[in-house]
Scaffold this motif. Structure first.
Motif, PDB file in Angstrom:
ATOM      1  N   LYS A  33      -3.251   6.046  -9.087  1.00 51.42           N
ATOM      2  CA  LYS A  33      -4.273   4.965  -8.463  1.00 51.42           C
ATOM      3  C   LYS A  33      -4.675   4.274  -9.693  1.00 51.42           C
ATOM      4  N   ASP A  75      -2.937   9.957   0.235  1.00 48.45           N
ATOM      5  CA  ASP A  75      -3.248   8.822   0.971  1.00 48.45           C
ATOM      6  C   ASP A  75      -2.814   9.009   2.446  1.00 48.45           C
ATOM      7  N   TRP A  83       0.698  -1.172  -0.154  1.00 46.23           N
ATOM      8  CA  TRP A  83       0.031   0.149  -0.162  1.00 46.23           C
ATOM      9  C   TRP A  83       0.929   1.320   0.022  1.00 46.23           C
ATOM     10  N   TRP A  84       1.816   1.226   0.478  1.00 43.80           N
ATOM     11  CA  TRP A  84       2.905   2.398   0.743  1.00 43.80           C
ATOM     12  C   TRP A  84       3.479   2.731  -0.544  1.00 43.80           C
ATOM     13  N   THR A 117       7.369   6.417  -3.892  1.00 44.43           N
ATOM     14  CA  THR A 117       6.506   7.097  -3.514  1.00 44.43           C
ATOM     15  C   THR A 117       6.538   8.607  -3.544  1.00 44.43           C
ATOM     16  N   SER A 134       0.959   4.608  -2.488  1.00 44.43           N
ATOM     17  CA  SER A 134       0.365   5.757  -1.913  1.00 44.43           C
ATOM     18  C   SER A 134       0.937   7.132  -2.492  1.00 44.43           C
TER      19      SER A 134
END
Length: 560
Positions: free
Chosen positions: A473, A46, A5-6, A362, A9
């Protein structure tokens, strides 16, 4: 590549003192942040990285912590913090806190005890050394100018402070120190924190450079220069991961000055179980003279930037993970630094955002970046608040006799206060940041550059950033695709491509204010092509072998 998820994000950094003041005292606070969460939700981020809000005498704007389990009065209460965390989680936003454990405040209870006597139980929580030949134990210098050693008359010894004198360095060799840090981390994680940004975490291993002290005292060994990434730093981080980090589904990013891609692989390789990613600073030094300090300026060479960012993209692919950033609380505003904050402020801000957000890693957005906030030029040194800036001015002007005007030019370009002027919410007095007198003056351009204006203009930088976040996303290629630099010899255009599962993403960025004609390398045959985003609204979606890019133009094409 493992999905996380990171990795998918986008992070938004909040510098709380300058974000939003709720009570009119001129200092941003936690209730102020709470009042703006819907704004962040609209942007689409996020994760929020919150700079330190812990109890602090505020010598270095909260990076000198006197109590890690309490909130600074300026910012509110622990109850305010809990409401903020709840508000974020209700909106699907995670919270990453700052972890500052290379040093504490000299007003922390541990240091108050440590300096009482040489046999105090807390003495070796910090790094103390007797004088060497009547002077300092080593010739190390502080990051904030001057010596890294402070003499304490009460016990007749020096303590180490790599930053301010009010920021004594912890002794990580002491297992009691490490366990105390780990327990404090659990305190916040058990409250629901989603991760940590770790301040200068690669500096925690240093005593190897100081010992054996007896050899120095006898004159049989020379002082060893201190460098980050000390011999035991990986042991400490692996212990931290084993005892704390691995027990939670969280994100970790370490601030690591002085790392190379090879060193970063060791910090971020998942098999080593240390950190998810680091902040490195190589690209932040490309506009300073080689071997000099950040204040010694030179123009950015685009070839240097291409080489540097591409090197990091390639080196960490499948061997770690990149942090992507232009701005933070320590860096000047990128639109003033690498863009054009005058005629082409909007176009260049969008171009710089495109260049970064389409890379693998990220992305981090610093407050105000999404509306194109610029550097500030305060008329006098007395208008500045940053300890690093003030110390540098004192040293260069009053001690070395430098021309004050020349020094101010460096401050206009590089002072940390460029990032710390209050967030510009609207055109009302003090930019809607406070009803009182702000702790640091508002940038005078707030009447034209502010959130209210950005939200009312569908072509604003804000909506462009919102689109960049949405694309990330939607398309896995932006997160996980391979990276390759193209047109490496072009002096004015930064172009690269990403590839994943038969798709190709083409990113074209004109870095300057002149029109540029480029000839693309032959592209693989694809069934479909589309223009995903461009910072000129009337841009045609057609792509040909030869293209003309407008000033600071950015285009991103997807071939499927």
């Amino acid at each position: 590549m493992e999905k996380n998820w990171w990795k998918e994000s986008v992070v938004y950094q909040i510098y709380p003192r300058s974000f939003k003041d709720s009570n009119g005292d001129g200092i941003g606070d936690l209730p102020g942040i709470l009042s703006k969460l819907d704004y962040l939700k609209t942007l689409g981020i996020d994760v929020v990285w919150l700079s330190p809000v812990y109890q602090s005498p505020n010598d270095d704007n909260g990076y000198d912590i006197s109590n890690y389990r309490e909130i600074m009065d300026d910012f509110g209460t622990l109850e305010d913090w809990e409401k903020l965390l709840q508000g974020m989680h209700e909106r699907g936003i995670r919270l990453v806190m700052d972890l500052v454990v290379n040093h504490t405040s000299d007003e922390h209870a541990y240091f108050v005890e440590s300096r009482k006597s040489k046999d105090n139980p807390y003495r070796d929580y910090y790094i103390w050394r007797p004088p060497l030949n009547g002077g300092q134990p080593t010739d190390w210098t502080s990051a904030f100018s001057g010596s890294a050693w402070a003499y304490d008359e009460h016990t007749g010894e020096y303590y180490l402070h790599l930053f301010s004198k009010k920021q004594p360095d912890l002794n990580w060799e002491n297992p009691k120190v490490r366990n105390s840090v780990f327990e404090m981390m659990k305190f916040w994680l058990d409250k629901g924190v989603d991760g940590f940004r770790m301040d200068v975490i690669n500096m925690i291993s240093k005593t190897e450079f100081l010992s054996p002290y007896d050899d120095f005292a006898k004159g049989t060994a020379k002082n060893k220069a201190y460098h980050p990434n000390g011999p035991r730093v990986h042991d400490y981080l692996q212990e931290m991961n084993r005892k704390v980090l691995s027990k939670y589904d969280i994100m970790t990013v370490g601030e690591c000055p002085g790392v190379t891609p090879e060193i970063t692989q060791r910090y971020t390789d998942t098999d080593r179980k240390e950190l998810n990613m680091v902040f490195q600073f190589e690209h932040m030094g490309l506009d300073q003279q080689e071997g000099k300090e950040k204040w010694d300026l030179k123009p950015l060479n685009l070839f240097d930037l291409k080489e540097n960012l591409s090197k990091w993209q390639k080196a960490l692919h499948e061997k770690g993970w990149n942090s992507l950033y232009w701005n933070n609380h320590d860096q000047p505003r990128v639109v003033s630094r690498f863009g054009n904050d005058g005629e082409y402020r909007v176009e260049s801000a969008k171009m710089l955002g495109t260049l970064l957000h389409m890379m693998q890693g990220t992305p981090y957005i610093y407050q105000g970046e999404e509306i194109g906030m610029t550097n500030v030029r305060f008329p006098a040194i007395d208008d500045y608040r940053d300890i690093e800036t003030l110390n540098m001015y004192q040293e260069r002007v009053h001690e070395q006799g430098a021309n004050p005007e020349d020094v101010m030019q460096s401050i206009y370009a590089k002072s940390r206060d460029n990032a710390r002027t209050p967030m510009q919410w609207d055109e009302s007095k003090q930019a809607g940041f406070t009803s009182g007198m702000p702790w640091l003056a508002v940038n005078p351009n707030y009447q034209t550059i502010n959130v209210k204006q950005a939200l009312a203009d569908k072509q604003s930088i804000f909506y462009y950033y919102k689109q960049l976040i949405a694309l990330r996303k939607k398309y896995a290629i932006i997160v996980y695709g391979d990276y390759d630099l193209i047109l490496p010899e072009h002096p004015h255009v930064f172009a690269y491509q990403r590839t994943l599962n038969g798709q190709l993403l083409l990113v074209l960025c004109n870095f300057y204010e002149n029109k540029e004609t480029i000839t693309l390398p032959e592209l693989p045959k694809h069934d479909t092509e589309q223009l995903l985003i461009s910072n000129y609204p009337d841009e045609t979606s057609e792509i040909t072998e030869t293209l003309e890019l407008k000033p600071y133009e950015a285009r991103v094409y997807l071939f499927s």
